[in-house]
Design a protein around this motif. Structure first.
Motif, PDB file in Angstrom:
ATOM      1  N   SER A   1      -0.785 -13.063  -0.692  1.00 44.22           N
ATOM      2  CA  SER A   1      -1.855 -12.270  -0.096  1.00 44.22           C
ATOM      3  C   SER A   1      -1.482 -11.979   1.352  1.00 44.22           C
ATOM      4  CB  SER A   1      -3.196 -13.010  -0.162  1.00 44.22           C
ATOM      5  OG  SER A   1      -3.151 -14.204   0.594  1.00 44.22           O
ATOM      6  N   SER A   2      -2.142 -10.975   1.934  1.00 44.97           N
ATOM      7  CA  SER A   2      -1.841 -10.588   3.306  1.00 44.97           C
ATOM      8  C   SER A   2      -3.090 -10.032   3.972  1.00 44.97           C
ATOM      9  CB  SER A   2      -0.728  -9.533   3.335  1.00 44.97           C
ATOM     10  OG  SER A   2      -0.495  -9.082   4.660  1.00 44.97           O
ATOM     11  N   GLU A   3      -3.258 -10.340   5.255  1.00 45.33           N
ATOM     12  CA  GLU A   3      -4.357  -9.796   6.047  1.00 45.33           C
ATOM     13  C   GLU A   3      -4.035  -8.384   6.554  1.00 45.33           C
ATOM     14  OE1 GLU A   3      -7.185 -11.221   6.477  1.00 45.33           O
ATOM     15  OE2 GLU A   3      -6.846 -13.315   5.916  1.00 45.33           O
ATOM     16  N   LYS A   4      -2.790  -7.956   6.436  1.00 44.92           N
ATOM     17  CA  LYS A   4      -2.371  -6.659   6.960  1.00 44.92           C
ATOM     18  C   LYS A   4      -2.800  -5.525   6.035  1.00 44.92           C
ATOM     19  CE  LYS A   4       1.760  -8.591   9.195  1.00 44.92           C
ATOM     20  NZ  LYS A   4       3.248  -8.522   9.259  1.00 44.92           N
ATOM     21  N   GLU A   5      -2.928  -4.320   6.597  1.00 42.59           N
ATOM     22  CA  GLU A   5      -3.252  -3.144   5.794  1.00 42.59           C
ATOM     23  C   GLU A   5      -2.014  -2.561   5.132  1.00 42.59           C
ATOM     24  OE1 GLU A   5      -5.502  -0.246   7.852  1.00 42.59           O
ATOM     25  OE2 GLU A   5      -7.202  -1.579   8.247  1.00 42.59           O
ATOM     26  N   SER A   6      -0.851  -2.857   5.677  1.00 41.10           N
ATOM     27  CA  SER A   6       0.400  -2.414   5.073  1.00 41.10           C
ATOM     28  C   SER A   6       1.489  -3.404   5.448  1.00 41.10           C
ATOM     29  CB  SER A   6       0.776  -0.998   5.542  1.00 41.10           C
ATOM     30  OG  SER A   6       0.992  -0.981   6.943  1.00 41.10           O
ATOM     31  N   GLY A   7       2.531  -3.434   4.641  1.00 39.61           N
ATOM     32  CA  GLY A   7       3.618  -4.352   4.937  1.00 39.61           C
ATOM     33  C   GLY A   7       4.542  -4.516   3.750  1.00 39.61           C
ATOM     34  N   THR A   8       5.511  -5.401   3.912  1.00 37.71           N
ATOM     35  CA  THR A   8       6.485  -5.705   2.864  1.00 37.71           C
ATOM     36  C   THR A   8       6.570  -7.215   2.690  1.00 37.71           C
ATOM     37  OG1 THR A   8       7.793  -3.732   3.374  1.00 37.71           O
ATOM     38  CG2 THR A   8       8.878  -5.467   2.111  1.00 37.71           C
ATOM     39  N   ILE A   9       6.512  -7.660   1.454  1.00 39.72           N
ATOM     40  CA  ILE A   9       6.607  -9.079   1.126  1.00 39.72           C
ATOM     41  C   ILE A   9       7.808  -9.273   0.208  1.00 39.72           C
ATOM     42  CG2 ILE A   9       5.491 -11.029  -0.029  1.00 39.72           C
ATOM     43  CD1 ILE A   9       2.790  -9.656   0.627  1.00 39.72           C
TER      44      ILE A   9
END
Length: 228
Positions: free
Chosen positions: A108-116
């Motif tokens: 999960s991520s708190e960001k609105e966009s990104g790469t995991i």
């Protein structure tokens, strides 16, 4: 990393990701096209693969044969495409098998966009006599998963987490450095065996309780000290 034991695997996408454009790669191969709803992911040697060529294109687009025994790599690029949620639901992504609701991979991520980018292990079952192995997520995940109960409420370091009433579900655990106090309050609502699951990088536990008839509607409280 953890293991999921099965002879063949059929995986479904879970989590809050329907409001995001998602580019997913597993073992370097693109999977899905922006919207992951209805996506089914199989191991490379799954027998259903031979039938895929006879399926219409819109069905083929929702199926991928990319999982393998041993270490699997995963890359998830996500970008929120709607502002309708207030507050917006944070991005989460899970993979679960058709026989188990607990994800064998979860982020999960708190960001609105990104790469995991991450990894997870799969161990395919060779012998039907082997016992099923409970899978509690990739090692870097931190969450609680509860089965259906009348009431389920977790508190982490004095902060209330998601409340479930008459249902079950998954809740993220945002741990701090040092010792974390996790308190779980629940009302089973049914007699017999109930369970919930705790997964953190340093602690994995399937909690099974046998509830007698006279405790069905009683509040139960369990407390755990988790190290991070």
């Amino acid at each position: 990393m953890t293991s999921q034991d099965t002879k063949h695997i059929k995986a479904f996408v879970s989590g809050h990701n329907s409001n995001y454009d998602v580019q997913l790669k597993i073992n370097g191969k693109p999977v899905g096209k922006g919207d992951l709803s209805g996506l089914k992911i199989f191991n490379e040697e799954h027998p259903f693969k031979d039938q895929l060529k006879d399926m219409p294109p819109f069905v083929q687009d929702r199926i991928a044969f990319v999982l393998k025994e041993g270490e699997n790599t995963i890359e998830i690029k996500f970008d929120r495409r709607t502002q309708n949620f207030n507050p917006p639901r944070k991005f989460s992504f899970g993979l679960r098998s058709s026989i188990e609701y607990i994800p064998f991979y979860y982020v999960s991520s708190e960001k609105e966009s990104g790469t995991i980018t991450s990894k997870f292990d799969l161990k395919f079952k060779k012998d039907k006599s082997e016992k099923e192995k409970v899978t509690l997520g990739n090692k870097d995940a931190a969450f609680i998963y509860s089965q259906r109960m009348d009431v389920f409420q977790a508190t982490l370091n004095g902060k209330s987490l998601m409340y479930f009433g008459g249902t079950g579900g998954l809740t993220d655990l945002h741990l701090i450095k040092g010792t974390n106090t996790l308190e779980i309050k629940y009302v089973p609502g049914s007699e017999g065996e109930i369970s919930y699951y705790i997964q953190t990088p340093n602690f994995t536990k399937k909690v099974i309780k046998k509830i007698p008839k006279d405790q069905v509607d009683e509040l139960q409280i369990d407390v755990y000290e988790l190290k991070e």
